[in-house]
Design a protein around this motif. Sequence first.
Motif, PDB file in Angstrom:
ATOM      1  N   PRO A 135       0.825  -1.221   0.000  1.00 25.39           N
ATOM      2  CA  PRO A 135       0.000   0.000   0.000  1.00 25.39           C
ATOM      3  C   PRO A 135       0.856   1.267   0.000  1.00 25.39           C
ATOM      4  N   ILE A 136       0.175   2.394  -0.122  1.00 29.30           N
ATOM      5  CA  ILE A 136       0.854   3.680  -0.014  1.00 29.30           C
ATOM      6  C   ILE A 136       1.381   3.824   1.410  1.00 29.30           C
ATOM      7  N   SER A 137       2.598   4.288   1.518  1.00 29.54           N
ATOM      8  CA  SER A 137       3.229   4.419   2.827  1.00 29.54           C
ATOM      9  C   SER A 137       2.378   5.291   3.749  1.00 29.54           C
ATOM     10  N   GLY A 138       2.142   4.774   4.945  1.00 26.39           N
ATOM     11  CA  GLY A 138       1.360   5.539   5.925  1.00 26.39           C
ATOM     12  C   GLY A 138      -0.125   5.280   5.868  1.00 26.39           C
ATOM     13  N   HIS A 139      -0.591   4.569   4.861  1.00 27.92           N
ATOM     14  CA  HIS A 139      -2.026   4.265   4.778  1.00 27.92           C
ATOM     15  C   HIS A 139      -2.356   3.126   5.728  1.00 27.92           C
ATOM     16  N   VAL A 140      -3.279   3.402   6.612  1.00 25.32           N
ATOM     17  CA  VAL A 140      -3.639   2.455   7.658  1.00 25.32           C
ATOM     18  C   VAL A 140      -4.560   1.353   7.125  1.00 25.32           C
ATOM     19  N   SER A 141      -5.462   1.741   6.250  1.00 25.18           N
ATOM     20  CA  SER A 141      -6.490   0.811   5.776  1.00 25.18           C
ATOM     21  C   SER A 141      -6.091   0.190   4.445  1.00 25.18           C
ATOM     22  N   LEU A 142      -6.363  -1.093   4.327  1.00 25.83           N
ATOM     23  CA  LEU A 142      -6.040  -1.823   3.093  1.00 25.83           C
ATOM     24  C   LEU A 142      -7.209  -2.709   2.734  1.00 25.83           C
ATOM     25  N   PHE A 143      -7.553  -2.730   1.474  1.00 24.59           N
ATOM     26  CA  PHE A 143      -8.746  -3.438   0.990  1.00 24.59           C
ATOM     27  C   PHE A 143      -8.373  -4.336  -0.190  1.00 24.59           C
ATOM     28  N   TRP A 144      -9.061  -5.429  -0.282  1.00 25.45           N
ATOM     29  CA  TRP A 144      -8.981  -6.301  -1.458  1.00 25.45           C
ATOM     30  C   TRP A 144     -10.357  -6.357  -2.112  1.00 25.45           C
ATOM     31  N   TYR A 145     -10.352  -6.251  -3.453  1.00 25.47           N
ATOM     32  CA  TYR A 145     -11.565  -6.351  -4.242  1.00 25.47           C
ATOM     33  C   TYR A 145     -11.337  -7.352  -5.373  1.00 25.47           C
ATOM     34  N   GLN A 146     -12.438  -7.908  -5.831  1.00 24.88           N
ATOM     35  CA  GLN A 146     -12.410  -8.798  -6.995  1.00 24.88           C
ATOM     36  C   GLN A 146     -13.269  -8.160  -8.074  1.00 24.88           C
ATOM     37  N   GLN A 147     -12.753  -8.089  -9.292  1.00 25.18           N
ATOM     38  CA  GLN A 147     -13.513  -7.477 -10.370  1.00 25.18           C
ATOM     39  C   GLN A 147     -13.609  -8.442 -11.545  1.00 25.18           C
ATOM     40  N   ALA A 148     -14.831  -8.841 -11.830  1.00 23.05           N
ATOM     41  CA  ALA A 148     -15.092  -9.677 -12.999  1.00 23.05           C
ATOM     42  C   ALA A 148     -15.320  -8.766 -14.202  1.00 23.05           C
TER      43      ALA A 148
END
Lengths: 114, 110
Positions: free
Chosen positions: A25-38
Amino acid sequence: GAGVSQSPRYKVAKRGQDVALRCDPISGHVSLFWYQQALGQGPEFLTYFQNEAQLDKSGLPSDRFFAERPEGSVSTLKIQRTQQEDSAVYLCASSLAPRGQPQHFGDGTRLSIL
Amino acid sequence: RKEVEQDPGPFNVPEGATVAFNCTYSNSASQSFFWYRQDCRKEPKLLMSVYSSGNEDGRFTAQLNRASQYISLLIRDSKLSDSATYLCVAPTYNTDKLIFGTGTRLQVFP
């Protein structure tokens, strides 16, 4: 500046193999998400971390999907015993806390299961 | 009903035209909204946040109508480079989880 980095960019695997997708992730970003895109669809939420804590994994389609972020920075999405329906683009995004901040996406990993 | 719904399009418009997209959302508690742009085989990129009072950024204007639970995106003086899929995004209440619409495809022709 450095954005969200994902690797590999493309992954081809045979049905039944395990795969691991990485997100930086971007340095310092606390939140991280995963998505799936069909194809032809919007991204679908899979799971979310705040630092190293996985706060929501309600979008993971089955117990073959597992994500971790052990040190609160890099995250790995693992898919075990891959199936053809797992073929999709897997997007990682990060954001600053608090809630309501926009998310910034990586280029994605295009996964093809043969 | 899907949580976020958009007309998939495509919207085919000539250069210079004004085009508007609407998006409806089902969670009345949602507080913040976004429009993302996604080019073919690329990642979504933030286009605009959508504020209650509406906001404008150059040729782009976003509006929020809480009573009717929809947000809109207006593009004036369309450029060829505006051709892309526009994703409407609403967070779920009290979480950071984003719900995306399926996207509206825009094609601007010369």
